[in-house]
Design an enzyme around this catalytic site. Sequence first.
Site, short mmCIF file in Angstrom:
data_model
loop_
_atom_site.label_atom_id
_atom_site.label_comp_id
_atom_site.label_asym_id
_atom_site.label_seq_id
_atom_site.Cartn_x
_atom_site.Cartn_y
_atom_site.Cartn_z
N ARG A 34 -27.21 -9.63 51.48
CA ARG A 34 -26.78 -8.23 51.32
C ARG A 34 -27.17 -7.42 52.55
O ARG A 34 -28.29 -7.50 53.02
CB ARG A 34 -27.47 -7.64 50.08
CG ARG A 34 -26.54 -7.48 48.92
CD ARG A 34 -27.30 -7.08 47.69
NE ARG A 34 -27.89 -5.76 47.79
CZ ARG A 34 -28.41 -5.12 46.75
NH1 ARG A 34 -28.41 -5.68 45.56
NH2 ARG A 34 -28.94 -3.93 46.90
N ARG A 44 -34.19 -12.74 48.34
CA ARG A 44 -32.79 -12.43 48.02
C ARG A 44 -31.96 -12.29 49.29
O ARG A 44 -30.80 -12.71 49.34
CB ARG A 44 -32.73 -11.14 47.21
CG ARG A 44 -31.32 -10.75 46.82
CD ARG A 44 -31.30 -9.62 45.82
NE ARG A 44 -31.53 -8.33 46.46
CZ ARG A 44 -31.67 -7.18 45.80
NH1 ARG A 44 -31.64 -7.17 44.48
NH2 ARG A 44 -31.86 -6.05 46.43
N ARG A 86 -35.19 2.39 51.04
CA ARG A 86 -34.79 2.39 49.63
C ARG A 86 -36.00 2.63 48.73
O ARG A 86 -35.91 3.30 47.72
CB ARG A 86 -34.11 1.06 49.27
CG ARG A 86 -32.65 1.02 49.74
CD ARG A 86 -32.13 -0.39 49.87
NE ARG A 86 -32.12 -1.12 48.64
CZ ARG A 86 -32.07 -2.45 48.55
NH1 ARG A 86 -32.01 -3.18 49.66
NH2 ARG A 86 -32.07 -3.05 47.39
N ARG A 96 -29.73 7.86 39.52
CA ARG A 96 -30.71 7.57 40.56
C ARG A 96 -31.44 8.83 41.04
O ARG A 96 -32.27 8.75 41.92
CB ARG A 96 -29.99 6.94 41.74
CG ARG A 96 -30.46 5.53 42.02
CD ARG A 96 -29.72 5.01 43.22
NE ARG A 96 -30.29 3.79 43.70
CZ ARG A 96 -29.95 2.59 43.27
NH1 ARG A 96 -29.06 2.44 42.32
NH2 ARG A 96 -30.51 1.53 43.81
P1 ADP Z 1 -31.23 -1.85 44.28
O1 ADP Z 1 -31.49 -1.29 42.92
O2 ADP Z 1 -31.71 -3.25 44.46
O3 ADP Z 1 -31.70 -0.94 45.38
P2 ADP Z 1 -28.32 -1.43 43.91
O4 ADP Z 1 -27.38 -2.57 43.99
O5 ADP Z 1 -28.54 -0.80 42.57
O6 ADP Z 1 -29.67 -1.97 44.54
O7 ADP Z 1 -27.86 -0.26 44.91
C1 ADP Z 1 -27.62 -0.49 46.26
C2 ADP Z 1 -27.34 0.83 46.98
O8 ADP Z 1 -26.16 1.45 46.45
C3 ADP Z 1 -28.42 1.90 46.86
O9 ADP Z 1 -29.48 1.71 47.79
C4 ADP Z 1 -27.62 3.17 47.13
O10 ADP Z 1 -27.39 3.36 48.50
C5 ADP Z 1 -26.27 2.89 46.49
N1 ADP Z 1 -26.22 3.39 45.09
C6 ADP Z 1 -26.17 2.65 43.96
N2 ADP Z 1 -26.17 3.43 42.88
C7 ADP Z 1 -26.22 4.71 43.32
C8 ADP Z 1 -26.27 5.99 42.70
N3 ADP Z 1 -26.30 6.10 41.37
N4 ADP Z 1 -26.33 7.08 43.49
C9 ADP Z 1 -26.32 7.00 44.80
N5 ADP Z 1 -26.29 5.83 45.47
C10 ADP Z 1 -26.24 4.69 44.75
#
Ligand code: ADP
Length: 196
Positions: A133, A127, A144, A88
């Site tokens: 969520r 969603r 986000r 990310r």
């Molecule tokens: P979306 O892609 O819909 O934002 P995710 O389910 O992938 O949702 O992620 C939800 C949250 O989990 C993110 O907004 C972040 O806070 C945390 N998160 C997920 N993956 C990571 C990562 N690789 N690094 C840091 N935080 C993460």
Amino acid sequence: MRIVLLGPPGSGKGTQATMLVEQLKVPHISTGALLRNAAKRGTALGLQAKAITDKGELVPDNIMSDMIEERLGRDDVSGGFILDGYPRNVAQAISLDEMLERLNTPADEAIHIDIDPEQIIKRIARRAEVEGRSDDTKETVRNRMRVYAEQTAPVADYYAERGILTRVLGDGDKEEILQRILSVLSISPTSDCITE
Ligand code: ADP
């Protein structure tokens, strides 16, 4: 087949990853789902992460890389994986590359799902009603999206430089988007996944 799926929140990465699992028979590794499970179990790490995800911020890189290293070390990953939510930011991308190089299993493809921000807001609002969520509130979604633009969008450029990035349009119904992804992977669908 080792695939990294990229895209803004609400771009449908999770949905596509689930559909790809059926086609490719490799596990779907979603860091968001791993974090939500940890929070549900009430582990110290899960609760710490929940406070961060609820604000729409990123969980610290060291926590994420430990989590992903543990997951990638399991047996079911030997035939490949679909990674959703990791990396990310560019530091995570570098760390993932190092990890996969050590295992002699570099990523084959990075696929970015393109979607316009208007659609994101609509999809996530829908969603939020269905899944409830805790990070799908308006304010957190806005954050986000900002975090995505600042930190995650450069990850696509990182893979583009490595020559393994393809952008796929995330507009239309989910079967159509799946077809676009499968054609990037040069795979024809194995079952009746296409509903006419
Ligand atoms: P979306 O892609 O819909 O934002 P995710 O389910 O992938 O949702 O992620 C939800 C949250 O989990 C993110 O907004 C972040 O806070 C945390 N998160 C997920 N993956 C990571 C990562 N690789 N690094 C840091 N935080 C993460």
